[in-house]
Motif scaffolding. Structure first.
Motif, PDB file in Angstrom:
ATOM      1  N   ARG A 243       0.859  -1.184   0.000  1.00  0.00           N
ATOM      2  CA  ARG A 243       0.000   0.000   0.000  1.00  0.00           C
ATOM      3  C   ARG A 243       0.900   1.240   0.000  1.00  0.00           C
ATOM      4  NH1 ARG A 243      -5.139   0.467   1.273  1.00  0.00           N
ATOM      5  NH2 ARG A 243      -4.808   2.131   2.812  1.00  0.00           N
ATOM      6  N   ALA A 245       1.122   5.337  -0.410  1.00  0.00           N
ATOM      7  CA  ALA A 245       0.378   6.592  -0.336  1.00  0.00           C
ATOM      8  C   ALA A 245       1.131   7.673  -1.100  1.00  0.00           C
ATOM      9  CB  ALA A 245       0.183   7.012   1.112  1.00  0.00           C
ATOM     10  N   CYS A 247       1.811  11.357  -1.799  1.00  0.00           N
ATOM     11  CA  CYS A 247       1.609  12.609  -1.068  1.00  0.00           C
ATOM     12  C   CYS A 247       2.200  13.780  -1.840  1.00  0.00           C
ATOM     13  CB  CYS A 247       2.244  12.524   0.315  1.00  0.00           C
ATOM     14  SG  CYS A 247       1.902  13.962   1.351  1.00  0.00           S
ATOM     15  N   LEU A 280      -2.602  10.531  -0.301  1.00  0.00           N
ATOM     16  CA  LEU A 280      -2.593  10.913   1.106  1.00  0.00           C
ATOM     17  C   LEU A 280      -2.620  12.433   1.197  1.00  0.00           C
ATOM     18  CD1 LEU A 280      -2.242  10.146   4.149  1.00  0.00           C
ATOM     19  CD2 LEU A 280       0.226  10.403   3.767  1.00  0.00           C
ATOM     20  N   MET A 354      -0.079   6.216   9.144  1.00  0.00           N
ATOM     21  CA  MET A 354       0.585   5.084   8.507  1.00  0.00           C
ATOM     22  C   MET A 354       0.184   3.760   9.150  1.00  0.00           C
ATOM     23  SD  MET A 354       4.336   6.457   7.374  1.00  0.00           S
ATOM     24  CE  MET A 354       4.482   5.195   6.110  1.00  0.00           C
ATOM     25  N   GLY A 357      -3.734   3.226   8.365  1.00  0.00           N
ATOM     26  CA  GLY A 357      -3.955   2.978   6.944  1.00  0.00           C
ATOM     27  C   GLY A 357      -3.142   1.822   6.395  1.00  0.00           C
ATOM     28  N   ILE A 359      -0.089   1.667   5.725  1.00  0.00           N
ATOM     29  CA  ILE A 359       0.701   2.232   4.632  1.00  0.00           C
ATOM     30  C   ILE A 359       2.128   1.688   4.708  1.00  0.00           C
ATOM     31  CG2 ILE A 359       1.656   4.363   3.667  1.00  0.00           C
ATOM     32  CD1 ILE A 359      -0.817   5.809   4.813  1.00  0.00           C
ATOM     33  N   ASP A 360       2.590   1.095   3.624  1.00  0.00           N
ATOM     34  CA  ASP A 360       3.952   0.566   3.575  1.00  0.00           C
ATOM     35  C   ASP A 360       4.982   1.654   3.313  1.00  0.00           C
ATOM     36  OD1 ASP A 360       3.629  -2.429   3.837  1.00  0.00           O
ATOM     37  OD2 ASP A 360       2.231  -2.024   2.212  1.00  0.00           O
ATOM     38  N   ILE A 362       5.320   6.093   1.729  1.00  0.00           N
ATOM     39  CA  ILE A 362       4.773   7.280   1.085  1.00  0.00           C
ATOM     40  C   ILE A 362       5.625   7.586  -0.139  1.00  0.00           C
ATOM     41  CG2 ILE A 362       4.386   9.766   1.325  1.00  0.00           C
ATOM     42  CD1 ILE A 362       3.945   9.243   4.341  1.00  0.00           C
TER      43      ILE A 362
END
Length: 440
Positions: A243, A245, A247, A280, A354, A357, A359-360, A362
């Motif tokens: 995953r 994100a 940004c 994100l 992070m 979510g 999240i791995d 950004i």
């Protein structure tokens, strides 16, 4: 012994060179001489070094060739940014105040590679006190463009194949941005993962030693040595449907078309390889982090450099005065406290975002675009300071080109203290981008 010719050895990754030294097809001396020949051929055009210890490096290489392996970096030359102390080479911190200054010790990030068998080739150019007043270094791809700062010499030396590994420091964007501008792999770890002992303090809240190299694998190898932790190679094969994100940050309006293209192409490549890429959005209070970062840096700098400002004010640049000193003088203790509190709030929000979510990493730009024309400035750190301020690890991959043929990178940022995970993801992303480029 079938020793490889040193022609071309200067372009090896540290991992490849280490393997060849281990199996006897390359020696530390041959690798060192290849690097020195490259420096002799190119450094008048690049000016990456402020000091080169040819005799000392050759003596060390001969000792390494004569004895057993000393560690992970046995026989690998490296450069050290001249903001870090070295006992046998000058440390001038980019300032005329310290011309001829010779510390009696090594900073920890100079000592640890030497203990692991690395050969300290010399000191690379830093901007004045690792701030924004430029040094003499030029971009190795075009001397009319900045190499970035403040770790300009380290980034340029690695990108120009003058040395396989180099050390820099980052207070705002001084590892990631010059790496992106020059086309090196750059890694800024989570705060305090590398020791700051022997680094001339700029801003204690943010100063972070980082690495420039020629591959993500090299970053991991060097990281193990500098953090005194067991070496663990990146595991891109273990990355599955990450995953990611994307940004833009509050400063997307300052980015250039080449950055937009690199971000778009990266998202397409990652998605095609199974990643879930989504946007994100940072909360509005992140807009104030730029000012907060400047206040903290200024407030701390006028105290850290009080001696230089008192005894040698005529040898301090106007760039340093304007960027740091005047900001620090104008900032109250209340301003400083509020800036620190905003940083805590930002770190707390990103940690939760992070984690919640899952999240791995950004995905975000490492710079606004390719290296700007001119050598009077080092470019802007506007795309870096948020991640530095939040103590998060970051890696930049040099996978794109801009309209002037200069490198354009992409940056991956990980959760605090999950540097190993970030390096594996960066290795996966790098292979994904390479494969996509070869297929086009």
């Amino acid at each position: 012994m079938n020793v490889q010719s040193r022609i071309g050895a200067e372009s090896l990754t540290a991992l490849d060179a280490r393997c060849q030294i281990e199996d006897g097809t390359l020696t530390a001396s041959h690798l060192l001489e290849a690097c020195l020949e490259r420096i002799d051929a190119r450094d008048d055009a690049v000016k990456a070094w402020v000091h080169i210890d040819r005799d000392g490096a050759r003596r060390t290489a001969r000792e390494l060739d004569a004895g057993p392996s000393r560690g992970l970096l046995h026989g690998i030359p490296f450069g050290v940014k001249d903001i870090i102390d070295t006992w046998d080479q000058p440390a001038t911190y980019g300032s005329p105040i310290y011309k001829g200054h010779q510390p009696p010790w090594d900073g920890s990030t100079a000592a640890l590679p030497r203990a692991a068998g690395a050969v300290l080739l010399g000191k690379t150019v830093t901007t004045e006190f690792a701030n924004r007043h430029p040094g003499p270094t030029m971009n190795p791809h075009n001397p009319e463009h900045t190499p970035g700062g403040s770790s300009s010499g380290s980034a340029a030396a690695v990108a120009d194949h003058q040395v396989p590994l180099a050390i820099g420091t980052q207070t705002g964007g001084s590892v990631i941005r010059p790496s992106a501008y020059c086309g090196a792999y750059g890694y800024k770890p989570s705060l305090q993962h590398f020791g700051n002992a022997g680094v001339r303090t700029n801003t204690a809240s943010f100063d972070t030693v980082g690495i420039m190299a020629r591959s993500v694998g090299d970053l991991a190898l060097f990281r193990a040595v500098l953090s005194e932790t067991p070496y663990k190679a990146p595991e891109p094969e273990a990355v599955s449907r990450p995953r990611i994100a994307f940004c833009r940050t509050p400063h997307w309006d300052q980015t250039l078309p080449e950055t937009h293209a690199a971000m778009d192409e990266t998202q397409k490549a990652l998605t095609a390889s199974g990643a879930e890429v989504f946007e994100l959005q940072l909360p509005d209070f992140f807009d104030g982090l730029n000012r907060a970062h400047k206040i903290v840096c200024g407030f701390e700098s006028v105290r850290n450099y009080s001696d230089e400002l008192r005894r040698n004010p005529d040898k301090v640049s106007q760039d340093f005065m304007k960027e740091r000193v005047e900001v620090g003088w104008a900032s109250s203790l209340q301003d400083f406290r509020e800036a620190l509190r905003l940083g805590i709030r930002a770190r707390t929000w990103l940690d939760a975002a992070m984690a919640d979510g899952k999240i791995d990493a950004i995905l975000t730009p490492p710079a606004t675009g390719e290296a700007p024309h001119g050598l009077r400035t080092t470019g802007t750190a506007i795309m870096n300071f948020i991640w530095t301020h939040c103590y998060m690890p970051a890696v930049t991959l040099p996978r794109f080109k801009g309209p002037n043929g200069l490198p354009v990178g992409v940056q991956f940022v990980g959760r605090r203290h999950e540097d190993t995970r970030l390096l594996s993801l960066a290795a996966w992303a790098d292979a994904t981008l390479m494969n996509r480029a070869e297929a086009l």
